[in-house]
Design a protein around this motif. Sequence first.
Motif, PDB file in Angstrom:
ATOM      1  N   ASP A 190       0.864  -1.177   0.000  1.00 46.76           N
ATOM      2  CA  ASP A 190       0.000   0.000   0.000  1.00 46.76           C
ATOM      3  C   ASP A 190       0.900   1.226   0.000  1.00 46.76           C
ATOM      4  O   ASP A 190       1.835   1.304   0.801  1.00 46.76           O
ATOM      5  N   MET A 191       0.625   2.181  -0.891  1.00 48.37           N
ATOM      6  CA  MET A 191       1.501   3.341  -1.018  1.00 48.37           C
ATOM      7  C   MET A 191       0.698   4.587  -1.343  1.00 48.37           C
ATOM      8  O   MET A 191      -0.266   4.530  -2.103  1.00 48.37           O
ATOM      9  N   ASN A 192       1.097   5.716  -0.758  1.00 48.67           N
ATOM     10  CA  ASN A 192       0.515   7.012  -1.074  1.00 48.67           C
ATOM     11  C   ASN A 192       1.614   7.899  -1.642  1.00 48.67           C
ATOM     12  O   ASN A 192       2.712   7.972  -1.077  1.00 48.67           O
ATOM     13  N   ILE A 193       1.327   8.543  -2.757  1.00 43.52           N
ATOM     14  CA  ILE A 193       2.319   9.346  -3.452  1.00 43.52           C
ATOM     15  C   ILE A 193       1.813  10.775  -3.584  1.00 43.52           C
ATOM     16  O   ILE A 193       0.704  11.009  -4.065  1.00 43.52           O
ATOM     17  N   VAL A 194       2.635  11.735  -3.143  1.00 41.21           N
ATOM     18  CA  VAL A 194       2.305  13.157  -3.213  1.00 41.21           C
ATOM     19  C   VAL A 194       3.292  13.808  -4.174  1.00 41.21           C
ATOM     20  O   VAL A 194       4.510  13.671  -4.006  1.00 41.21           O
ATOM     21  N   MET A 195       2.769  14.528  -5.179  1.00 35.49           N
ATOM     22  CA  MET A 195       3.636  15.131  -6.187  1.00 35.49           C
ATOM     23  C   MET A 195       3.177  16.538  -6.567  1.00 35.49           C
ATOM     24  O   MET A 195       1.996  16.868  -6.442  1.00 35.49           O
ATOM     25  N   THR A 196       4.121  17.324  -7.044  1.00 38.40           N
ATOM     26  CA  THR A 196       3.793  18.656  -7.547  1.00 38.40           C
ATOM     27  C   THR A 196       3.293  18.545  -8.984  1.00 38.40           C
ATOM     28  O   THR A 196       3.505  17.529  -9.660  1.00 38.40           O
ATOM     29  N   GLY A 197       2.667  19.614  -9.465  1.00 38.90           N
ATOM     30  CA  GLY A 197       2.179  19.635 -10.829  1.00 38.90           C
ATOM     31  C   GLY A 197       3.295  19.527 -11.854  1.00 38.90           C
ATOM     32  O   GLY A 197       3.076  19.070 -12.980  1.00 38.90           O
ATOM     33  N   SER A 198       4.515  19.933 -11.462  1.00 37.99           N
ATOM     34  CA  SER A 198       5.656  19.856 -12.373  1.00 37.99           C
ATOM     35  C   SER A 198       6.331  18.491 -12.335  1.00 37.99           C
ATOM     36  O   SER A 198       7.342  18.274 -13.000  1.00 37.99           O
ATOM     37  N   GLY A 199       5.752  17.559 -11.541  1.00 47.93           N
ATOM     38  CA  GLY A 199       6.243  16.185 -11.554  1.00 47.93           C
ATOM     39  C   GLY A 199       7.301  15.840 -10.533  1.00 47.93           C
ATOM     40  O   GLY A 199       7.978  14.806 -10.661  1.00 47.93           O
ATOM     41  N   LYS A 200       7.460  16.649  -9.494  1.00 46.03           N
ATOM     42  CA  LYS A 200       8.439  16.346  -8.442  1.00 46.03           C
ATOM     43  C   LYS A 200       7.737  15.681  -7.253  1.00 46.03           C
ATOM     44  O   LYS A 200       6.595  16.006  -6.940  1.00 46.03           O
ATOM     45  N   PHE A 201       8.461  14.777  -6.602  1.00 45.44           N
ATOM     46  CA  PHE A 201       7.904  14.067  -5.450  1.00 45.44           C
ATOM     47  C   PHE A 201       7.985  14.929  -4.195  1.00 45.44           C
ATOM     48  O   PHE A 201       9.010  15.548  -3.918  1.00 45.44           O
ATOM     49  N   VAL A 202       6.888  14.960  -3.448  1.00 43.37           N
ATOM     50  CA  VAL A 202       6.854  15.623  -2.151  1.00 43.37           C
ATOM     51  C   VAL A 202       6.962  14.587  -1.039  1.00 43.37           C
ATOM     52  O   VAL A 202       7.715  14.745  -0.083  1.00 43.37           O
ATOM     53  N   GLU A 203       6.242  13.491  -1.180  1.00 43.98           N
ATOM     54  CA  GLU A 203       6.275  12.441  -0.165  1.00 43.98           C
ATOM     55  C   GLU A 203       5.848  11.115  -0.784  1.00 43.98           C
ATOM     56  O   GLU A 203       4.964  11.077  -1.647  1.00 43.98           O
ATOM     57  N   VAL A 204       6.490  10.052  -0.348  1.00 42.84           N
ATOM     58  CA  VAL A 204       6.123   8.698  -0.749  1.00 42.84           C
ATOM     59  C   VAL A 204       6.003   7.871   0.522  1.00 42.84           C
ATOM     60  O   VAL A 204       6.972   7.730   1.271  1.00 42.84           O
ATOM     61  N   GLN A 205       4.812   7.354   0.790  1.00 43.28           N
ATOM     62  CA  GLN A 205       4.563   6.507   1.965  1.00 43.28           C
ATOM     63  C   GLN A 205       4.229   5.104   1.461  1.00 43.28           C
ATOM     64  O   GLN A 205       3.177   4.907   0.858  1.00 43.28           O
ATOM     65  N   GLU A 209       2.393  -4.775   3.205  1.00 41.08           N
ATOM     66  CA  GLU A 209       1.473  -5.335   4.202  1.00 41.08           C
ATOM     67  C   GLU A 209       1.588  -6.857   4.244  1.00 41.08           C
ATOM     68  O   GLU A 209       1.295  -7.481   5.259  1.00 41.08           O
ATOM     69  N   GLY A 210       1.998  -7.435   3.100  1.00 47.76           N
ATOM     70  CA  GLY A 210       2.167  -8.892   3.013  1.00 47.76           C
ATOM     71  C   GLY A 210       3.569  -9.197   2.541  1.00 47.76           C
ATOM     72  O   GLY A 210       4.545  -8.947   3.249  1.00 47.76           O
ATOM     73  N   ALA A 211       3.679  -9.701   1.309  1.00 49.23           N
ATOM     74  CA  ALA A 211       4.989 -10.019   0.749  1.00 49.23           C
ATOM     75  C   ALA A 211       5.767  -8.745   0.449  1.00 49.23           C
ATOM     76  O   ALA A 211       5.194  -7.777  -0.059  1.00 49.23           O
ATOM     77  N   PRO A 212       7.086  -8.720   0.741  1.00 51.24           N
ATOM     78  CA  PRO A 212       7.901  -7.554   0.386  1.00 51.24           C
ATOM     79  C   PRO A 212       7.887  -7.328  -1.125  1.00 51.24           C
ATOM     80  O   PRO A 212       7.719  -8.261  -1.903  1.00 51.24           O
ATOM     81  N   PHE A 213       8.064  -6.074  -1.534  1.00 50.52           N
ATOM     82  CA  PHE A 213       8.068  -5.758  -2.963  1.00 50.52           C
ATOM     83  C   PHE A 213       9.493  -5.503  -3.440  1.00 50.52           C
ATOM     84  O   PHE A 213      10.361  -5.079  -2.673  1.00 50.52           O
ATOM     85  N   ASP A 214       9.719  -5.766  -4.732  1.00 52.08           N
ATOM     86  CA  ASP A 214      11.065  -5.568  -5.287  1.00 52.08           C
ATOM     87  C   ASP A 214      11.148  -4.217  -6.010  1.00 52.08           C
ATOM     88  O   ASP A 214      10.160  -3.483  -6.106  1.00 52.08           O
ATOM     89  N   LYS A 215      12.346  -3.903  -6.517  1.00 54.14           N
ATOM     90  CA  LYS A 215      12.552  -2.595  -7.138  1.00 54.14           C
ATOM     91  C   LYS A 215      11.696  -2.412  -8.386  1.00 54.14           C
ATOM     92  O   LYS A 215      11.192  -1.316  -8.646  1.00 54.14           O
ATOM     93  N   ALA A 216      11.519  -3.477  -9.163  1.00 57.52           N
ATOM     94  CA  ALA A 216      10.693  -3.369 -10.376  1.00 57.52           C
ATOM     95  C   ALA A 216       9.257  -3.008 -10.017  1.00 57.52           C
ATOM     96  O   ALA A 216       8.622  -2.192 -10.688  1.00 57.52           O
ATOM     97  N   GLU A 217       8.738  -3.616  -8.935  1.00 53.87           N
ATOM     98  CA  GLU A 217       7.375  -3.296  -8.487  1.00 53.87           C
ATOM     99  C   GLU A 217       7.303  -1.864  -7.960  1.00 53.87           C
ATOM    100  O   GLU A 217       6.345  -1.141  -8.226  1.00 53.87           O
ATOM    101  N   LEU A 218       8.336  -1.462  -7.221  1.00 52.24           N
ATOM    102  CA  LEU A 218       8.380  -0.093  -6.715  1.00 52.24           C
ATOM    103  C   LEU A 218       8.396   0.903  -7.874  1.00 52.24           C
ATOM    104  O   LEU A 218       7.665   1.908  -7.855  1.00 52.24           O
ATOM    105  N   ASP A 219       9.215   0.632  -8.883  1.00 51.15           N
ATOM    106  CA  ASP A 219       9.283   1.528 -10.042  1.00 51.15           C
ATOM    107  C   ASP A 219       7.924   1.640 -10.734  1.00 51.15           C
ATOM    108  O   ASP A 219       7.515   2.729 -11.147  1.00 51.15           O
ATOM    109  N   ARG A 220       7.227   0.512 -10.853  1.00 48.58           N
ATOM    110  CA  ARG A 220       5.908   0.531 -11.492  1.00 48.58           C
ATOM    111  C   ARG A 220       4.909   1.320 -10.655  1.00 48.58           C
ATOM    112  O   ARG A 220       4.093   2.089 -11.195  1.00 48.58           O
ATOM    113  N   LEU A 221       4.960   1.166  -9.338  1.00 46.56           N
ATOM    114  CA  LEU A 221       4.057   1.926  -8.470  1.00 46.56           C
ATOM    115  C   LEU A 221       4.335   3.425  -8.589  1.00 46.56           C
ATOM    116  O   LEU A 221       3.406   4.235  -8.631  1.00 46.56           O
ATOM    117  N   LEU A 222       5.604   3.805  -8.650  1.00 41.66           N
ATOM    118  CA  LEU A 222       5.953   5.212  -8.787  1.00 41.66           C
ATOM    119  C   LEU A 222       5.487   5.760 -10.139  1.00 41.66           C
ATOM    120  O   LEU A 222       5.019   6.901 -10.227  1.00 41.66           O
TER     121      LEU A 222
END
Length: 242
Positions: A190-205, A209-222
């Motif tokens: 579960d992830m919450n992503i906060v970004m500016t209109g110009s595409g910069k990240f403000v916060e990533v939470q 909750e279950g199985a750990p995620f890998d970098k490829a999954e993280l990249d897709r979520l982002l």
Amino acid sequence: MTQRADGRRTDQLRPVTIERGWSVQAEGSALISFGDTRVLCTASFTNGVPRWLTGKGRGWVTAEYAMLPRATNERSQRESVKGKIGGRTHEISRLIGRALRAVVDTKALGENTLVLDCDVLQADGGTRTASITGAYVALADAIEWGREKGFVAKKAQPLSDSVAAISVGIIDGTPMLDLPYVEDSRAETDMNIVMTGSGKFVEVQGTAEGAPFDKAELDRLLELGAQGCADLAVLQREALGR
């Protein structure tokens, strides 16, 4: 592409509406809907700042978040009646405040205070992300109210950018955008992503909750989150007539 219970694609937002100026009393307001999640965001403008900021030539922006007793399937007791604000409420209030301050030039705002109240009328997942997205619209209108009243300098630019937020998660091994409760409650990540209109990240939470995620999954979520926030930024501009 995998379809979901409500028929959306994995990379598709729920229907989003922003009713600007919903409250006739507040200096800025927006009723925002992410599917069945509805949040009323109001901005209150005060000429002056807390004592610890007096004389420093800077303004202040803060936020408070709350849920109505029947925002969910079962009635929850009002925190004001309990006499204690819950940890989740504190956390989300701080998140909204941080997100908004990321796009505010407090010197350009001048010694003025803006308080954003985000009240969840109906909850179906994504209440914090809807709150941030709607609060920005209310904030923008309240700043313009302050300019019209002469509290904010005519040529000042207190807003450096817009800000929006969206939830993403992994359901049954598939990354998905904008989770309603039925998905959020069983997400492996579960992830919450906060970004500016110009595409910069403000916060990533993000939390597994279950199985750990890998970098490829993280990249897709982002990627999903960035796309969702970009779409929301367009809706914010449309709501504000910009």
